[in-house]
Write an enzyme that holds these catalytic residues in place. Sequence first.
Site, PDB file in Angstrom:
ATOM      1  N   SER A 169     -51.532   5.837 -28.475  1.00  0.00           N
ATOM      2  CA  SER A 169     -50.214   4.942 -28.889  1.00  0.00           C
ATOM      3  C   SER A 169     -50.860   3.844 -29.454  1.00  0.00           C
ATOM      4  CB  SER A 169     -49.328   5.000 -27.873  1.00  0.00           C
ATOM      5  OG  SER A 169     -49.626   4.469 -26.765  1.00  0.00           O
ATOM      6  N   SER A 188     -54.087   6.968 -24.871  1.00  0.00           N
ATOM      7  CA  SER A 188     -53.921   5.874 -25.930  1.00  0.00           C
ATOM      8  C   SER A 188     -54.952   4.802 -26.212  1.00  0.00           C
ATOM      9  CB  SER A 188     -52.410   5.277 -25.566  1.00  0.00           C
ATOM     10  OG  SER A 188     -51.374   6.316 -25.616  1.00  0.00           O
ATOM     11  N   LYS A 248     -51.217  -5.226 -27.742  1.00  0.00           N
ATOM     12  CA  LYS A 248     -50.383  -4.277 -27.892  1.00  0.00           C
ATOM     13  C   LYS A 248     -48.957  -4.557 -27.479  1.00  0.00           C
ATOM     14  CE  LYS A 248     -49.742   0.791 -26.784  1.00  0.00           C
ATOM     15  NZ  LYS A 248     -50.139   1.938 -26.240  1.00  0.00           N
TER      16      LYS A 248
END
Length: 650
Positions: free
Chosen positions: A151, A175, A77
């Site tokens: 997210s 997330s 990420k």
Amino acid sequence: MTPLDLDSLAHRYRTGSACPADVAEEVLGRIAARGDDHVWITLRPAADLLGDAAALALRWPDPNSRPSLYGVPFAVKDNVDVAGLPTTAACPDYAYVPDRSAPLVDRLLEAGALLVGKTNLDQFATGLSGTRSPYGACESPLVPGLISGGSSSGSAVAVGAGLVTFAIGTDTAGSGRVPAALTGTVGVKPSRGLVSTLGVVPACASLDCPSVFARSVADGLAVLSVIAGQEPADPWSRVLPLPSPVPPAARPLRIGVPYSPEFFGDTAAAVAFEEAVRRLAGLGHRLVPVDLDPFLAAGRLLYDGPWLAERVAAVGDFVFRNPDRVHPVTLKVLSNGGDLSAVDAFEGLYRLRALRARTRQAWASMDVLAVPTVPTTYTVAEMLRDPIERNAVLGHYTTFTNLLDLAAISVPAGRTATGRPHGITLLGPAGSDELLAGPAAAFHALTGGPIAPPGRSSARTDELATHSGPSSARSDGPAAPSSPPPAWNDGSAASSSPPSAWNDEPVAPGGRTPGTQPVLAVVGAHRSGQPLHGELTALGATALGTALTAPLYRLYALNGGEVARPGLVRVTTGGVPVEVELYGLSPSALGALLTRIAPPLSLGTVRLDGGRTAHGFLCEAYATGEATDISRHGSWPDYLLSRASAPDPA
């Protein structure tokens, strides 16, 4: 697609049928075939990726000395630092290029993993939908037009679409779990402090957790075992039990279930969760009704309390100096945190302490808490129309986790009647990471393993049909399939000499023949001709032939007990293939069998030769201390035959 799970890759590398450069080429081809899917913010140049792959083969030429993640492709990420690559946190003007990687990335690379690139996210990891990024909104690989969740949107889609074996996300409010549910992947959310957050752009530094997305609980736990461990320089790191790389064998637990779960009008999701709860009971667990109110009240503190100010402390200076360079929804959310006072902070801390005390009472009666991962789902179009309220709905069952210091694993639970993905989350107190993996792996296996993503569709979101979710008047929801999706065949390639009963129906991950019933691998006393075989016939088991396990096990003759029996133990080194008999039986029969298994044996997932899996009898390692290692015989019957033919002592 060729499976990318850890066992399949290890098999290909061990047999020489592939090398890391071959796998890197496959990954690059898959990424190119998907086109502009908004998954990636930074992809490493192909030459760099292939160069690293070739270097792995030179560094570890001996298959027996290779580390656990040798040649395994992964993604990170883009709020996690990788030396030499930009860290954007999905805000181009915030970007910087670090000169050192986050410790968790260093650990993965040292374990032989192959970094493919950095993935998209809701800006500054503030959001649960995957729609708050200037790099575009990811869609679920399972249903065109459906949000991917956030997210950690790009990381989840990269795994769900089969582009990488695993991906690193982060989890503050959910997330690492919400995207797992919406992409059909497993989301491992460690205990706070188990994995260092050094080199991670903070959202709420006191709550942030790096997380893992994988196609199975076993793969997720194997990756967690590599990145877990205290980092002395990290103020948020702490000493916690380090999880084993292998999920423990399943055993009956007390599993808490909400008295009256909320689905915000999504009746299909409610039915799917009821079915998931029945499956947990069928695995032999005792269900305990739980009042979820104090948990939910704690979760509301994350955005309605002073922890919003912690987000402002992390990135507020940049955001408020550059409001025109920030996503408008992100800016609106963070703007509400600037007016909170120190008094508000202390009142929030006192309130959280009181709620933790109330939840401790609930934990006295349960080992694990099971909740829906998300109560309902939304399309991208629906999310854009109401981005803040619907974000709160997505986090209904996730936002309390880190505030209450819990570990969690999100597991796919198939699809609802409307074709939407559904998942459950198992939670436990800090330090229960390994414990959670046992029931999570068994549940995932019982549901048939990973959900198959369809081929990418060119259908436009606004042309898709409605579903029976919170708003029955939707005109932009994905169409429900006319029939259930086919079983996922990742990892089901036949072995060199498959049992004849499987020639037409390879076993899918989780020990289920596609479209039929679970498969059980029997090692010893339940085999044909053995004392306990009658238990299988009484449960209606159907013989499917014999098979070999993957070379990951040792076989022991256990001491004691009314019936002579072996113990199959998974090991990290020195494993051999062991012969098993295979049986098909119903989920209810499998659950009934679990209740009859006596320690140190329990029911778990057995890896078979060629990458397949089945349910099977596994033994706790502690029981082998006084047992005899009989692995050289290759099977329990051969061991018994050798004893019968041995000459009597003089």
